[in-house]
Design an enzyme around this catalytic site. Structure first.
Site, PDB file in Angstrom:
ATOM      1  N   CYS A 195      -2.438  -6.649  -1.458  1.00  0.00           N
ATOM      2  CA  CYS A 195      -2.300  -6.551  -0.009  1.00  0.00           C
ATOM      3  C   CYS A 195      -3.488  -7.211   0.688  1.00  0.00           C
ATOM      4  O   CYS A 195      -4.643  -6.892   0.378  1.00  0.00           O
ATOM      5  CB  CYS A 195      -2.193  -5.089   0.404  1.00  0.00           C
ATOM      6  SG  CYS A 195      -2.011  -4.872   2.196  1.00  0.00           S
ATOM      7  N   GLY A 252       8.290 -12.150  -4.641  1.00  0.00           N
ATOM      8  CA  GLY A 252       8.023 -13.154  -3.633  1.00  0.00           C
ATOM      9  C   GLY A 252       9.169 -14.123  -3.423  1.00  0.00           C
ATOM     10  O   GLY A 252       9.498 -14.895  -4.316  1.00  0.00           O
ATOM     11  N   PRO A 303       6.766  -1.996  -2.938  1.00  0.00           N
ATOM     12  CA  PRO A 303       6.108  -1.089  -2.001  1.00  0.00           C
ATOM     13  C   PRO A 303       5.846  -1.817  -0.691  1.00  0.00           C
ATOM     14  O   PRO A 303       5.278  -2.911  -0.687  1.00  0.00           O
ATOM     15  CB  PRO A 303       4.792  -0.733  -2.717  1.00  0.00           C
ATOM     16  CG  PRO A 303       4.561  -1.844  -3.686  1.00  0.00           C
ATOM     17  CD  PRO A 303       5.895  -2.392  -4.052  1.00  0.00           C
ATOM     18  N   MET A 304       6.287  -1.228   0.428  1.00  0.00           N
ATOM     19  CA  MET A 304       6.142  -1.885   1.727  1.00  0.00           C
ATOM     20  C   MET A 304       5.639  -0.886   2.758  1.00  0.00           C
ATOM     21  O   MET A 304       6.296   0.129   3.030  1.00  0.00           O
ATOM     22  CB  MET A 304       7.478  -2.491   2.168  1.00  0.00           C
ATOM     23  CG  MET A 304       7.945  -3.636   1.280  1.00  0.00           C
ATOM     24  SD  MET A 304       9.553  -4.321   1.762  1.00  0.00           S
ATOM     25  CE  MET A 304      10.664  -3.061   1.105  1.00  0.00           C
ATOM     26  N   LYS A 345      -0.139  -4.532  -9.405  1.00  0.00           N
ATOM     27  CA  LYS A 345       0.580  -5.525  -8.591  1.00  0.00           C
ATOM     28  C   LYS A 345      -0.449  -6.435  -7.959  1.00  0.00           C
ATOM     29  O   LYS A 345      -1.328  -5.966  -7.229  1.00  0.00           O
ATOM     30  CB  LYS A 345       1.444  -4.864  -7.522  1.00  0.00           C
ATOM     31  CG  LYS A 345       2.305  -5.875  -6.757  1.00  0.00           C
ATOM     32  CD  LYS A 345       3.300  -5.179  -5.841  1.00  0.00           C
ATOM     33  CE  LYS A 345       4.292  -6.190  -5.248  1.00  0.00           C
ATOM     34  NZ  LYS A 345       3.666  -7.098  -4.279  1.00  0.00           N
ATOM     35  N   HIS A 347       3.066 -11.135  -7.318  1.00  0.00           N
ATOM     36  CA  HIS A 347       3.559 -11.843  -6.140  1.00  0.00           C
ATOM     37  C   HIS A 347       3.082 -13.280  -6.281  1.00  0.00           C
ATOM     38  O   HIS A 347       1.888 -13.545  -6.271  1.00  0.00           O
ATOM     39  CB  HIS A 347       2.995 -11.208  -4.873  1.00  0.00           C
ATOM     40  CG  HIS A 347       3.573 -11.768  -3.615  1.00  0.00           C
ATOM     41  ND1 HIS A 347       3.559 -11.091  -2.416  1.00  0.00           N
ATOM     42  CD2 HIS A 347       4.186 -12.950  -3.348  1.00  0.00           C
ATOM     43  CE1 HIS A 347       4.132 -11.831  -1.485  1.00  0.00           C
ATOM     44  NE2 HIS A 347       4.511 -12.968  -2.028  1.00  0.00           N
TER      45      HIS A 347
END
Length: 346
Positions: free
Chosen positions: A98, A210, A15-16, A137, A169
């Site tokens: 995030c 990552g 997801p970005m 995540k 990540h």
């Protein structure tokens, strides 16, 4: 209750924010039938109070598709998950990674690494609310946390609450001192810690994220964990996705090359333009096509300068593709002229 198996997360796109919108996901689906796609992070407030069709709507071709939620209030996350379930998503993923100012102000995202008990409450609330798989995540820690302690504390509580998978990540996040962009590159990677987590939770689907940029990288990680999640590499070099199905799943690629991908995307683009969408909102996700090949720069330049113009249509994309084809053909002719016999000069 829908289940999630290890094979489901063997390959996924990350997801970005501002990148993995519905147009991007449709394009990526053309390149891989097997990739698990993830939305941009949506906050619980946006889902509950926003324009749901605009934010949550998607084309059925995008599935399997997961929605990533940002939030830290269990009741609100449960409500947002119930709304998302009615749209047909295949999974709800909780953002615990995030590090942007936006999520820090809302006390969610990577901030939740500091509150593993709250993460557990959030996971349980969503598990109780919907029949979808609920996943997390996360990072391996934030700020001065000791990574192994932080990651294992988060995992222990999330799994006990019913999390169906973890996407890790393999970097810390620094909540102050580094920008979100720097947080994607500067903190060192610790893949070995994620492998250790997988050994400790052998039955739990675990994917690593990552710094993964090649199929060889992916194969290496898949000997230790169940899945790989790719972000910027897939976005900036989308033709990488054409290798996923044959190399990681033993199945034929859905398309031959980037040119075939453009042609396959055109009917979707035409339909979206008919609905009032701007060409650039779709072609911006294609700028990485032909990366490293002759014509890539001309392709990007044409789209960047002309797709943004009012009324621009698919002819702009076709013209950009023709430029790329001409450049590649010219390079092939030059190579043939330089070696007319076709024999190696070594």
């Amino acid at each position: 209750m829908k289940s999630l198996i290890k094979q489901d997360i063997r390959f996924s796109t990350a997801p970005m924010m501002d990148w993995t919108d519905r147009h991007c996901r449709f394009f990526h689906r053309l390149l891989s039938r097997r990739a698990r796609l993830y939305t941009e992070m949506l906050t619980t407030g946006a889902v509950i109070f926003g324009d749901r069709e605009r934010l949550l709507g998607f084309d059925a071709a995008e599935r399997p598709l997961a929605l990533q939620l940002g939030g830290s209030d269990p009741a609100e996350l449960a409500k947002a998950a119930r709304i998302a379930e009615t749209f047909g998503y295949d999974e709800i993923n909780l953002n615990v990674g995030c590090p942007s100012d936006r999520v820090q102000n809302g006390a969610f995202g990577a901030c939740l690494m500091l509150r593993p008990e709250l993460v557990a409450d959030c996971v349980k609330a969503m598990k109780d609310a919907v029949a979808l798989p609920i996943t997390v995540k996360c990072r391996i820690g934030v700020d001065d946390q000791e990574p192994r302690t932080a990651l294992f504390a988060l995992a222990e509580r999330a799994v006990a609450a019913g999390s169906d998978a973890l996407f890790v990540h393999a970097r810390k996040a620094w909540l102050s001192g580094l920008s979100p962009k720097e947080n994607r590159d500067v903190p060192p990677l610790d893949y070995g810690l994620v492998y250790e987590l997988k050994r400790a939770y052998s039955d739990l689907p675990i994917a690593i994220n990552g710094g993964i940029a090649t199929i060889d990288d992916m194969r290496g990680h898949l000997s230790h964990v169940d899945g790989v999640m790719i972000g910027r590499a897939a976005y900036h070099e989308p033709e990488l996705l054409l290798s996923v199905d044959p190399e990681l799943f033993g199945e034929a690629a859905p398309l031959a090359d980037g040119f075939a991908a453009v042609e396959a995307f055109i009917p979707y683009i035409e339909a979206q333009i008919e609905r009032g969408e701007r060409l650039a909102n779709m072609t911006r996700h294609m700028l990485g096509l032909f990366a490293g090949k002759p014509g890539a720069r001309a392709f990007r330049r044409r789209l960047a300068s002309e797709a943004v113009r009012p009324g621009a249509g698919v002819e702009v994309l076709l013209s950009a593709m023709d430029e790329a084809r001409r450049a590649m053909s010219a390079r092939i002719r030059l190579a043939a002229d330089a070696n007319p016999t076709g024999h190696s000069r070594s």
